[in-house]
Design an enzyme around this catalytic site. Structure first.
Site, PDB file in Angstrom:
ATOM      1  N   TYR A 142     -44.454 -44.483  36.938  1.00  0.00           N
ATOM      2  CA  TYR A 142     -43.422 -45.098  36.097  1.00  0.00           C
ATOM      3  C   TYR A 142     -43.974 -46.034  34.905  1.00  0.00           C
ATOM      4  CZ  TYR A 142     -39.240 -47.963  34.715  1.00  0.00           C
ATOM      5  OH  TYR A 142     -38.461 -48.793  34.112  1.00  0.00           O
ATOM      6  N   ASP A 237     -52.200 -48.490  32.440  1.00  0.00           N
ATOM      7  CA  ASP A 237     -50.929 -49.135  32.822  1.00  0.00           C
ATOM      8  C   ASP A 237     -51.152 -50.031  34.124  1.00  0.00           C
ATOM      9  OD1 ASP A 237     -48.524 -50.583  33.360  1.00  0.00           O
ATOM     10  OD2 ASP A 237     -47.442 -48.471  33.157  1.00  0.00           O
ATOM     11  N   LYS A 265     -45.480 -58.117  35.217  1.00  0.00           N
ATOM     12  CA  LYS A 265     -45.378 -58.691  36.599  1.00  0.00           C
ATOM     13  C   LYS A 265     -46.397 -59.945  36.802  1.00  0.00           C
ATOM     14  CE  LYS A 265     -43.212 -54.514  38.065  1.00  0.00           C
ATOM     15  NZ  LYS A 265     -43.428 -53.190  37.824  1.00  0.00           N
TER      16      LYS A 265
HETATM   17  C1  LIG Z   1     -42.817 -52.320  36.575  1.00  0.00           C
HETATM   18  C2  LIG Z   1     -43.710 -51.334  35.918  1.00  0.00           C
HETATM   19  C3  LIG Z   1     -43.258 -51.341  34.382  1.00  0.00           C
HETATM   20  C4  LIG Z   1     -42.373 -51.891  33.624  1.00  0.00           C
HETATM   21  O1  LIG Z   1     -42.210 -53.260  33.640  1.00  0.00           O
HETATM   22  P1  LIG Z   1     -41.008 -54.072  33.368  1.00  0.00           P
HETATM   23  O2  LIG Z   1     -41.340 -55.295  33.283  1.00  0.00           O
HETATM   24  O3  LIG Z   1     -40.060 -53.641  34.653  1.00  0.00           O
HETATM   25  O4  LIG Z   1     -40.188 -53.524  32.015  1.00  0.00           O
HETATM   26  C5  LIG Z   1     -44.349 -50.539  33.710  1.00  0.00           C
HETATM   27  N1  LIG Z   1     -45.334 -49.985  34.628  1.00  0.00           N
HETATM   28  C6  LIG Z   1     -45.576 -50.031  35.591  1.00  0.00           C
HETATM   29  C7  LIG Z   1     -46.655 -49.339  36.165  1.00  0.00           C
HETATM   30  C8  LIG Z   1     -44.666 -50.932  36.273  1.00  0.00           C
HETATM   31  O5  LIG Z   1     -44.819 -51.185  37.714  1.00  0.00           O
END
Ligand SMILES: *Cc1c(COP(=O)(O)O)cnc(C)c1O
Length: 425
Positions: A142, A237, A265
């Site tokens: 994701y 990511d 995060k």
């Molecule tokens: C949480 C997450 C996102 C999205 O971040 P948001 O702040 O919720 O938009 C993208 N990539 C990864 C790997 C994530 O865990």
């Protein structure tokens, strides 16, 4: 009716599904989400005054524990000076320098307000830098909810993806290829067939959004080599893994230097921030220096930066990540042994401060293997644990998180609750 039940009914009248992000609605596990009133350290309290040991940690940001006094003080101090200026501040340089020091592949970095914005911007940048359109992602990873990333695999190898959400035009996903995580052959064949058209590959370097999945060493190395050989931008990511699996993120553990990295995060310490950064020659393609447009009214928000910067300083305490890793490992060991004693098919894994629980005999290596685990059993386990005061992610497809504030007693109490839950499965 509990107060959470009352609040959920009320919320559903004016908020779609009663929540502002879908997984919170307990759709996959059933039942009523707990409305949270406050949190401190490893614990959260719901609207009925019940206390839980929390292994969600706001989905990662709460790595130093909830409401850490130093983070709260930094936020209060920043707030007093004004919430947002729409003009540059010195603290933005401080956090950029700190990020670049902790993650050496990041030579330059830009702040945004969410992980979604970070990955969306990094992909636009990779396309602008290479002049190519095609991107590769892996099934089950994701990367936020931008159009070109809400894609599921096409019908065969080398066919482009289909939208995984209503409202995404098929035209928008025509440039996204979805491959299987850990499948070295498929990756190599794809690059052999169309390497010169690939702008970038984006990957969760330890996947945490299909439960926790580790990449093999061969997969990680092949990916780096192929991107370099074909001039494609490698995007790690690390919105979830950054500052969590190690101080320098997954790239430190892999010994790999990606071209771009996305963060979120933890980097905001509980406030809304995302970031993307990497090679200076790529980053200089962004406006105002280059032709790739990217902007944000609240980007680099001073209150969010204060929370992030303080969190980044706290996680540099000597031995911080070793202790976090030992805690997650001891939780996993305890759970595996409790399940074995109860005769429940179960496995678990951890990397640094992140862990995965699977109701199946072996730790999965790709999305298809994760979805083969026993979801019904997970759901029953989830509710037994919740009743016992343990707050796990409300889905069999999410990773869990420990923080510096989790004590040995928290881990022991969790394993004890799990022992009783496994016996009832
Ligand atoms: C949480 C997450 C996102 C999205 O971040 P948001 O702040 O919720 O938009 C993208 N990539 C990864 C790997 C994530 O865990």
């Amino acid at each position: 009716m509990t107060r959470s039940e009352q609040l959920f009914e009320r919320a559903k009248k004016t908020i779609p599904g009663g929540v502002n992000s879908p997984v919170r609605a307990f759709g996959s596990v059933g039942g009523t989400p707990r409305f949270i009133e406050r949190a401190e350290g490893s614990a959260i309290w719901d609207a009925d005054g019940k206390r839980y040991i929390d292994f969600i940690g706001s989905w990662g940001p709460a790595i130093v524990g909830h409401a850490h006094p130093e983070v709260i003080a930094a936020v209060q101090q920043a707030a007093v000076n004004g919430l947002s200026f729409g003009a540059p501040t010195e603290a933005e340089i401080d956090i950029a320098e700190e990020i670049a020091r902790l993650v050496p592949s990041i030579e330059q970095v830009r702040l945004v307000s969410s992980g979604t914005e970070a990955t969306m911007s990094a992909i636009r940048l990779a396309r602008g830098f290479t002049g190519r359109d095609k991107i590769i992602k892996f099934e089950g990873c994701y990367h936020g909810h931008s159009d070109s990333l809400l894609v599921k695999a096409g019908s065969g190898l080398l066919t482009f993806g289909n939208p995984s959400s209503a409202g995404v035009p098929a035209d928008f996903t025509r440039h996204t290829l979805v491959l299987e995580y850990n499948n070295v052959d498929e990756l190599s064949e794809t690059f052999a067939a169309m390497g010169e058209q690939i702008a970038c590959v984006i990957i969760e370097p330890f996947a945490g959004n299909m439960n926790l999945i580790r990449p093999s060493d061969a997969f990680v190395r092949t990916l780096r080599e192929l991107c370099t050989a074909h001039g494609a931008v490698l995007i790690y990511d690390e919105v979830m893994t950054g500052f969590r699996v190690a101080l320098g993120g997954a790239q430190q553990l892999h010994g790999i230097r990606p071209d771009l990295t996305t963060l979120g995060k933890i980097v905001g310490g509980g406030m809304p921030i995302g970031a993307f950064g990497g090679r200076a020659d790529i980053m200089s393609c962004i406006s105002p220096l280059g032709g790739v447009y990217q902007a944000g009214t609240l980007s680099g928000n001073p209150v969010a930066v204060a929370a992030g910067l303080t969190t980044l300083r706290l996680i540099q305490a000597p031995g911080f990540h070793d202790a976090l890793g030992r805690k997650a490992a001891s939780l996993v060991e305890g759970l595996v042994s409790a399940a074995r004693d109860a005769g429940v098919p179960f496995s678990a894994d951890s990397v640094g401060g992140m862990f995965g629980l699977y109701f199946g005999d072996k730790v999965p290596t790709c999305y298809a293997e994760v979805t083969a685990s026993d979801r019904d059993r997970f759901n029953r386990f989830f509710h037994l644990m919740l009743d016992a005061g343990v707050h796990l992610a409300p889905s069999a497809y999410e990773a869990g998180f420990v923080s510096a504030a989790h004590s040995e007693a928290d881990i022991a109490a969790t394993v004890d609750a799990a022992r009783k839950a496994f016996a009832q499965l």
